[in-house]
Design a protein around this motif. Structure first.
Motif, PDB file in Angstrom:
ATOM      1  N   HIS A   1       0.449  -3.311  10.020  1.00  0.00           N
ATOM      2  CA  HIS A   1       1.219  -2.584   8.979  1.00  0.00           C
ATOM      3  C   HIS A   1       2.512  -2.461   9.360  1.00  0.00           C
ATOM      4  O   HIS A   1       3.015  -2.188  10.686  1.00  0.00           O
ATOM      5  CB  HIS A   1       0.521  -1.216   8.940  1.00  0.00           C
TER       6      HIS A   1
ATOM      7  N   THR B   1       5.922  -0.122   7.954  1.00  0.00           N
ATOM      8  CA  THR B   1       6.942   0.687   6.899  1.00  0.00           C
ATOM      9  C   THR B   1       8.186   0.234   6.630  1.00  0.00           C
ATOM     10  O   THR B   1       8.959  -0.033   7.740  1.00  0.00           O
ATOM     11  CB  THR B   1       6.903   2.102   7.203  1.00  0.00           C
TER      12      THR B   1
ATOM     13  N   ALA C   1       3.737   7.709   4.230  1.00  0.00           N
ATOM     14  CA  ALA C   1       3.717   6.214   4.876  1.00  0.00           C
ATOM     15  C   ALA C   1       2.961   6.078   6.183  1.00  0.00           C
ATOM     16  O   ALA C   1       2.379   5.347   6.652  1.00  0.00           O
ATOM     17  CB  ALA C   1       5.123   5.893   5.052  1.00  0.00           C
TER      18      ALA C   1
ATOM     19  N   ASP D   1       8.762   3.276   1.802  1.00  0.00           N
ATOM     20  CA  ASP D   1       9.177   4.300   1.700  1.00  0.00           C
ATOM     21  C   ASP D   1      10.401   4.553   0.800  1.00  0.00           C
ATOM     22  O   ASP D   1      11.447   4.129   1.484  1.00  0.00           O
ATOM     23  CB  ASP D   1       9.330   5.169   3.168  1.00  0.00           C
TER      24      ASP D   1
ATOM     25  N   THR E   1       4.041  -0.469   3.487  1.00  0.00           N
ATOM     26  CA  THR E   1       4.421   0.604   2.705  1.00  0.00           C
ATOM     27  C   THR E   1       5.994   0.844   2.689  1.00  0.00           C
ATOM     28  O   THR E   1       6.658   0.784   3.553  1.00  0.00           O
ATOM     29  CB  THR E   1       3.816   1.893   3.382  1.00  0.00           C
TER      30      THR E   1
ATOM     31  N   SER F   1      -3.639   1.056  -4.870  1.00  0.00           N
ATOM     32  CA  SER F   1      -3.304   0.071  -3.697  1.00  0.00           C
ATOM     33  C   SER F   1      -4.439   0.157  -2.500  1.00  0.00           C
ATOM     34  O   SER F   1      -4.670  -0.697  -1.894  1.00  0.00           O
ATOM     35  CB  SER F   1      -1.782   0.479  -3.248  1.00  0.00           C
TER      36      SER F   1
ATOM     37  N   VAL G   1       0.849  -1.175  -0.074  1.00  0.00           N
ATOM     38  CA  VAL G   1      -0.027  -0.228  -0.045  1.00  0.00           C
ATOM     39  C   VAL G   1       0.980   1.259  -0.063  1.00  0.00           C
ATOM     40  O   VAL G   1       1.628   1.718   1.068  1.00  0.00           O
ATOM     41  CB  VAL G   1      -0.859   0.006   1.222  1.00  0.00           C
ATOM     42  N   SER G   2       0.792   1.904  -1.013  1.00  0.00           N
ATOM     43  CA  SER G   2       1.508   3.163  -1.148  1.00  0.00           C
ATOM     44  C   SER G   2       0.912   4.369  -0.686  1.00  0.00           C
ATOM     45  O   SER G   2       1.274   5.473  -0.381  1.00  0.00           O
ATOM     46  CB  SER G   2       1.971   3.495  -2.775  1.00  0.00           C
ATOM     47  N   GLY G   3      -0.627   4.243  -0.616  1.00  0.00           N
ATOM     48  CA  GLY G   3      -1.424   5.295  -0.325  1.00  0.00           C
ATOM     49  C   GLY G   3      -1.954   5.851  -1.451  1.00  0.00           C
ATOM     50  O   GLY G   3      -2.975   6.733  -1.546  1.00  0.00           O
TER      51      GLY G   3
ATOM     52  N   VAL H   1      -0.795   6.299   5.928  1.00  0.00           N
ATOM     53  CA  VAL H   1      -1.056   4.921   5.447  1.00  0.00           C
ATOM     54  C   VAL H   1      -1.235   3.683   6.747  1.00  0.00           C
ATOM     55  O   VAL H   1      -2.269   3.163   7.075  1.00  0.00           O
ATOM     56  CB  VAL H   1      -0.150   4.264   4.617  1.00  0.00           C
TER      57      VAL H   1
END
Length: 453
Positions: free
Chosen positions: A84, A86, A70, A59, A57, A32, A26-28, A73
């Motif tokens: 989640h 990052t 990030a 970054d 995510t 995604s 998920v990039s935002g 998200v």
């Protein structure tokens, strides 16, 4: 009213061979976020027991806002009770080829996150627009269709595969390849879910952005030269030809009998021959179209001689055709104690303890006898044995007699990093011929594996 995005997510979950934990990249961005929300909604119905989601995510640290994006998200995932992580691309970035480098590091960081979160696969939000852009980029690089190999530019005329194995470790799945971006954004708008617009998507310094603008201006979304099923069928045919016609000796020489050496009119056979050549040369791509044309002419002529293509010598003799790595530009690899590295794109070397230096085995003694025992001509033996790796301790002092210096495993360069699902049968044939294990099967049924468009 039917919801194509939700229905696609539900169909995707039904395609799995068993329930599992899915890591969503998920990039935002809208694509995604759409795949994350659609899978979350489908699982929430209770119709797909045993499935769970995690998210990651990456970054890339290429823009000042990336860390904040990030974090947003991560906060959104907390509202859905989705674990989640990052992962940040640390260190200096290359001055050129930044998008290709970012792609490689992105999948590596996603694979690390999947392992940490106990996920069985990775899902990305690639869409129909991404697919068409990819196809156009490949067409442009080739200056037109391929030479009857059915694959356009670069042996990717079916576009992106719906499934892709990364690093022999984890399957990456792309369930939204048939969905348009507008459909996904409507799905998100209906649920009041916002997304981030990445400004790099408007930066014409990047090839994909230029291609996107060109497609939009022409309203021309070309279909793949091949469908995914056609590509899979060709790969299966090529696999059978590899098994029947090619013998690989010590991962150094491929031997083809005289009656098959010049049969380049069959596109599946030509593809089989070229993919084995790429593996022998440590290249992750096939030779360029013009090179393949010259090679085909050389082989059709049926005369003894040698031609080099893609770092591989095609040595035509009365008794058959032999392929081996040319003895040029062979690297030197230094490994620290217990270290691991890739030599010449062909051999994965892992130190058994001491610091090592890996060079070409100029004497050829380590491999020559085994090639002789295989019945290869002496001229082939002499040439091929000198392109094997030679391994020596960086400091001979303190090395116990009989101590194993290193473990050596052949790297199947066309497939060991990125393996499209529709090429897996062919990849298995190549791997077995080079003494490697077959690749793991994807977690979804063939109907998704074969989808390209």
């Amino acid at each position: 009213m039917p919801d194509a995005v939700f229905d696609t997510a539900s169909y995707f979950l039904r395609s799995f061979t068993r329930p599992c934990r899915i890591l969503v990249a998920v990039s935002g961005g809208s694509d995604s976020m759409g795949v994350l929300m659609a899978l979350h909604a489908a699982i929430a119905t209770g119709e797909h027991p045993g499935f769970s989601l995690a998210a990651c995510t990456v970054d890339h640290a290429l823009r000042p806002q990336s860390a904040e994006e990030a974090a947003s998200v991560a906060a959104f995932c907390r509202t859905l009770d989705i674990a989640h992580r990052t992962r940040r691309w640390e260190g200096a970035k290359p001055a050129t080829g930044i998008q290709a480098a970012a792609r490689k590091i992105r999948y590596e960081l996603l694979a690390v996150a999947a392992e940490a979160l106990g996920a069985d696969c990775i899902v990305t939000g690639h869409t129909r627009e991404d697919q068409h852009e990819t196809i156009e980029m490949r067409r442009a690089r080739s200056n037109g269709p391929g030479i009857d190999d059915g694959e356009g530019e670069g042996h990717g005329g079916a576009g992106m595969a719906a499934t892709m194995l990364y690093g022999r470790r984890v399957w990456v799945l792309r369930p939204f390849l048939r969905l348009g971006r507008a459909e996904i954004r409507s799905f998100l708008d209906a649920r009041a879910v916002a997304w981030i617009d990445d400004p790099s998507n408007a930066n014409h310094a990047f090839e994909r952005v230029r291609v996107r603008a060109r497609i939009a201006a022409s309203d021309d979304m070309q279909m793949p030269l091949w469908g995914g099923r056609q590509r899979a069928a060709s790969s299966a045919a090529a696999a059978g030809l590899i098994e029947d016609r090619i013998r690989v000796h010590e991962a150094l020489v491929a031997e083809i009998t005289a009656e098959n050496a010049g049969a380049t009119d069959d596109p599946d056979w030509r593809r089989a021959l070229l993919i084995v050549a790429s593996a022998l040369g440590g290249r992750d791509h096939l030779p360029a179209r013009a090179t393949v044309q010259r090679l085909s002419e050389f082989l059709r002529a049926g005369k003894p001689g040698r031609m080099t293509a893609g770092r591989v010598v095609f040595d035509r003799r009365a008794g058959g055709l032999y392929l081996y790595r040319e003895a040029r530009n062979l690297p030197v690899l230094a490994l620290g104690p217990g270290g691991q590295g890739l030599w010449d794109g062909r051999f994965k070397i892992t130190s058994g303890g001491p610091a090592l230096v890996v060079t070409a085995d100029a004497s050829g003694r380590r491999s020559a006898q085994r090639l002789i025992d295989a019945g290869l001509p002496m001229g082939i033996v002499k040439r091929a044995s000198t392109v094997a790796p030679g391994i020596a301790p960086a400091d001979a002092a303190g090395i116990a007699s009989g101590e194993a210096l290193a473990e050596i495993e052949y790297n199947i360069a066309p497939f060991d990093t990125f393996l499209p699902g529709f090429d897996r049968i062919m990849a298995d044939a190549v791997a077995v011929s080079f003494g490697r294990e077959r690749y793991p099967a994807p977690p979804v049924h063939d109907v998704l594996t074969e989808m390209g468009m």
